[in-house]
Design an enzyme around this catalytic site. Structure first.
Site, PDB file in Angstrom:
ATOM      1  N   ASP A  13      32.633  10.923 -14.674  1.00 58.56           N
ATOM      2  CA  ASP A  13      33.165   9.768 -15.410  1.00 58.56           C
ATOM      3  C   ASP A  13      32.543   9.608 -16.793  1.00 58.56           C
ATOM      4  OD1 ASP A  13      34.598   9.129 -13.096  1.00 58.56           O
ATOM      5  OD2 ASP A  13      32.926   7.939 -12.324  1.00 58.56           O
ATOM      6  N   LYS A  16      35.261  12.501 -20.021  1.00 57.56           N
ATOM      7  CA  LYS A  16      35.699  13.878 -20.312  1.00 57.56           C
ATOM      8  C   LYS A  16      37.163  13.930 -20.685  1.00 57.56           C
ATOM      9  CE  LYS A  16      34.410  15.485 -16.307  1.00 57.56           C
ATOM     10  NZ  LYS A  16      33.631  14.376 -15.773  1.00 57.56           N
ATOM     11  N   ALA A  39      39.029  14.007  -9.013  1.00 56.68           N
ATOM     12  CA  ALA A  39      38.869  13.731 -10.445  1.00 56.68           C
ATOM     13  C   ALA A  39      40.023  12.836 -10.900  1.00 56.68           C
ATOM     14  CB  ALA A  39      38.906  15.035 -11.221  1.00 56.68           C
ATOM     15  N   GLY A  40      39.861  12.204 -12.023  1.00 58.27           N
ATOM     16  CA  GLY A  40      40.966  11.397 -12.538  1.00 58.27           C
ATOM     17  C   GLY A  40      40.794  11.140 -14.016  1.00 58.27           C
ATOM     18  N   HIS A  41      41.796  11.487 -14.794  1.00 57.26           N
ATOM     19  CA  HIS A  41      41.767  11.205 -16.223  1.00 57.26           C
ATOM     20  C   HIS A  41      42.896  10.243 -16.524  1.00 57.26           C
ATOM     21  CE1 HIS A  41      39.015  14.362 -16.724  1.00 57.26           C
ATOM     22  NE2 HIS A  41      39.848  15.358 -16.876  1.00 57.26           N
ATOM     23  N   ARG A 141      35.937  30.542   6.054  1.00 56.53           N
ATOM     24  CA  ARG A 141      37.001  31.563   6.110  1.00 56.53           C
ATOM     25  C   ARG A 141      38.140  31.195   7.049  1.00 56.53           C
ATOM     26  NH1 ARG A 141      32.420  36.018   6.792  1.00 56.53           N
ATOM     27  NH2 ARG A 141      32.021  34.558   8.457  1.00 56.53           N
ATOM     28  N   GLN A 221      34.195  16.086 -12.387  1.00 62.13           N
ATOM     29  CA  GLN A 221      32.922  15.478 -11.933  1.00 62.13           C
ATOM     30  C   GLN A 221      31.809  15.778 -12.943  1.00 62.13           C
ATOM     31  OE1 GLN A 221      34.574  17.527  -9.114  1.00 62.13           O
ATOM     32  NE2 GLN A 221      35.842  15.729  -9.102  1.00 62.13           N
ATOM     33  N   PRO A 301      33.754  -0.234  -8.674  1.00 65.28           N
ATOM     34  CA  PRO A 301      32.876  -0.538  -9.811  1.00 65.28           C
ATOM     35  C   PRO A 301      31.806   0.547  -9.915  1.00 65.28           C
ATOM     36  CG  PRO A 301      32.653  -2.219  -8.076  1.00 65.28           C
ATOM     37  CD  PRO A 301      33.671  -1.238  -7.600  1.00 65.28           C
ATOM     38  N   GLY A 413      35.611   4.552 -29.046  1.00 66.69           N
ATOM     39  CA  GLY A 413      36.675   3.699 -28.498  1.00 66.69           C
ATOM     40  C   GLY A 413      37.590   4.533 -27.624  1.00 66.69           C
TER      41      GLY A 413
HETATM   42  P1  IMP Z   1      34.002  13.832  -3.030  1.00 71.05           P
HETATM   43  O1  IMP Z   1      34.088  14.700  -4.227  1.00 71.05           O
HETATM   44  O2  IMP Z   1      35.239  12.972  -2.831  1.00 71.05           O
HETATM   45  O3  IMP Z   1      33.617  14.577  -1.791  1.00 71.05           O
HETATM   46  O4  IMP Z   1      32.821  12.769  -3.277  1.00 71.05           O
HETATM   47  C1  IMP Z   1      31.453  13.159  -3.325  1.00 71.05           C
HETATM   48  C2  IMP Z   1      30.701  12.386  -4.402  1.00 71.05           C
HETATM   49  O5  IMP Z   1      31.200  12.741  -5.677  1.00 71.05           O
HETATM   50  C3  IMP Z   1      30.869  10.862  -4.298  1.00 71.05           C
HETATM   51  O6  IMP Z   1      29.671  10.248  -4.746  1.00 71.05           O
HETATM   52  C4  IMP Z   1      31.982  10.564  -5.283  1.00 71.05           C
HETATM   53  O7  IMP Z   1      31.937   9.247  -5.776  1.00 71.05           O
HETATM   54  C5  IMP Z   1      31.641  11.587  -6.372  1.00 71.05           C
HETATM   55  N1  IMP Z   1      32.805  11.942  -7.182  1.00 71.05           N
HETATM   56  C6  IMP Z   1      33.804  12.774  -6.848  1.00 71.05           C
HETATM   57  N2  IMP Z   1      34.683  12.905  -7.859  1.00 71.05           N
HETATM   58  C7  IMP Z   1      34.223  12.148  -8.861  1.00 71.05           C
HETATM   59  C8  IMP Z   1      34.676  11.900 -10.201  1.00 71.05           C
HETATM   60  O8  IMP Z   1      35.699  12.427 -10.674  1.00 71.05           O
HETATM   61  N3  IMP Z   1      33.906  11.052 -10.938  1.00 71.05           N
HETATM   62  C9  IMP Z   1      32.768  10.519 -10.465  1.00 71.05           C
HETATM   63  N4  IMP Z   1      32.303  10.723  -9.236  1.00 71.05           N
HETATM   64  C10 IMP Z   1      33.022  11.533  -8.433  1.00 71.05           C
END
Ligand code: IMP
Length: 429
Positions: A13, A16, A39-41, A141, A221, A301, A413
């Site tokens: 977060d 990126k 992930a999320g953008h 596997r 991540q 949050p 910003g």
């Molecule tokens: P998982 O990737 O869903 O297995 O989560 C494992 C850890 O990675 C947790 O603490 C999530 O909050 C964190 N996490 C996974 N993806 C993201 C991301 O895109 N941003 C921030 N934290 C992430």
């Protein structure tokens, strides 16, 4: 031209998406190499908001090739939902713009049920997207790959072999078992819809590289969530570090020219696990409110704190960073003083200035802070580094000094234009 990796230098977060979006305007090809729909953008272009979890954000720029590499775990339903939204906006009209590697592993409904069931017991704070269980199957596997969704008979055999064990695991976690027939129908139907996008990611990419096209490798991540180098076990299940860019895309290490680490001007984390500079006070609350620190994927949050130079120096080491991009510098406007952690005091009385390789030491590590003077001016309209208030420049330069890496961009910003670029990493090789 050159090939550039972007990695999160903290716990994810870092903003990126915005940097990727900017760098994409300089690249010809954008590649995702690990992670999945965790992930999320959120991208705002022309006033329209698009949230992408899997498809590289390059898709918003017609003509840029997007590759989902073999190292990604693909949720076929999430992927097709994204593709449908993109197509409804007139994007991705040419299916060859997107190549989904046929060797990428597929997230199946049992992975999500196992993830959800485990969270009730272990509470890593995962995103619940089935990421960990899918990577487990890959390494064991017994995974299902994108290519399998196009082969009905062999998919039936593989799912039959896997489902009993997966169901036993789901049941032991208190979840509802899955039936083979609906699962198989679901997977085959999504396989058919995905078919126009499925291809050999490695071959496609190597062809682009050979043509001298500029490639952006988009990490998801962050470094401290890396399965090897992060704060284990509070990590994600893939290697998020830059070295995995080539493994997860099907090239060799000599393909990479630059590695840019993205860091916020402060620190955030979602999910559980250590966060030495966390602030459970009004300052932390101010960072969360002003910085709008709520997760793009889960809405949770984020935990907030001051910048941690040990984390960034560590990220510089394990990624081989050649540049830094600092995001959300504008959020620090208005603080009288700004703190940066430069060492930790450990429970045994020792003070360390390097990030400890034992994450358990972080639970009781007390940050040793350096205080820097703040600034009052809003930064959102500034476009030149020299226009930044003297104390904001001083902050950036102190961070560079502590990390030992130059800052190539500063974001002030949320809008695409609100970025001060000091160096284009695609042009100086
Ligand atoms: P998982 O990737 O869903 O297995 O989560 C494992 C850890 O990675 C947790 O603490 C999530 O909050 C964190 N996490 C996974 N993806 C993201 C991301 O895109 N941003 C921030 N934290 C992430």
């Amino acid at each position: 031209m050159s090939n550039v990796v972007i990695v999160g230098a903290q716990w994810g977060d870092e903003g990126k998406g915005k940097v990727v979006d900017l760098f994409t305007s300089w690249a010809d090809v954008v590649v995702r190499y690990q992670g999945g729909a965790n992930a999320g953008h959120t991208l705002v272009v022309g006033g329209v908001k698009t949230v992408l979890h899997l498809v590289p954000s390059g898709v918003l720029h017609p003509g840029k090739k997007c590759i989902i590499g073999n190292g990604v775990v693909v949720d076929p339903e999430a992927l097709m939902d994204e593709i449908d939204v993109l197509k409804s906006r007139g994007l991705l009209s040419d299916p060859t713009q997107l190549v989904v590697s046929e060797n990428a592993h597929v997230i199946l409904p049992y992975h999500k049920r196992i993830d959800a069931g485990r969270e009730k017991k272990e509470a890593i704070g995962t995103t619940g997207r089935g990421i960990g269980p899918c990577y487990e199957d890959k390494v064991a596997r017994r995974g299902i790959r994108v290519r399998d969704l196009g082969k009905p008979e062999s998919l039936r055999t593989k799912l039959t072999a896997r489902l009993d064990e997966a169901n036993a695991q789901i049941a032991s976690l208190g979840g509802e078992k899955l039936e083979l027939k609906p699962l198989l129908d679901w997977a085959l139907q999504l396989g058919r819809r995905m078919q126009p996008y499925v291809g050999d990611g490695s071959e496609t990419l190597s062809h682009e590289v050979a043509r001298g096209r500029a490639v952006l490798f988009e990490g998801a991540q962050g470094t401290l969530l890396d399965i090897d180098h992060g704060t284990y076990p509070y990590v994600t299940s893939s290697n998020t570090v830059a070295g995995n860019a080539v493994v997860g895309a099907g090239l060799g290490p000599t393909a990479i020219d630059e590695v840019i680490g993205i860091t916020k001007a402060y620190t955030t984390r979602v999910g559980n696990g250590p966060l030495p500079t966390e602030l459970n006070d009004a300052t932390g609350e101010k960072l969360r409110t002003v910085g709008a620190e709520f997760g793009a994927t889960t809405g949770r949050p984020r935990r907030c704190g001051w910048l941690d130079a040990l984390v960034l120096r560590y990220a510089a080491r394990v990624n081989g960073l050649s540049g830094l991009a600092i995001t959300k510098l504008d959020v620090l406007t208005g603080f009288d003083t700004i703190l940066v952690a430069v060492a930790y005091k450990l429970p045994d009385g020792k003070t360390v200035s390097e990030f400890p390789s034992d994450p358990e030491l972080l639970n009781d590590a007390q940050p040793v802070y350096e205080e820097l003077p703040g600034w009052k001016e809003p930064l959102g309209d500034l476009r030149e580094y020299s226009e930044l208030p003297a104390n904001a420049q001083r902050y950036v330069e102190r961070v560079e000094q502590l990390v030992g890496v130059e800052t190539i961009a500063v974001s002030v910003g949320a809008e695409r234009a609100q970025t001060i670029v000091r160096k284009n990493p695609f042009r100086h090789v």
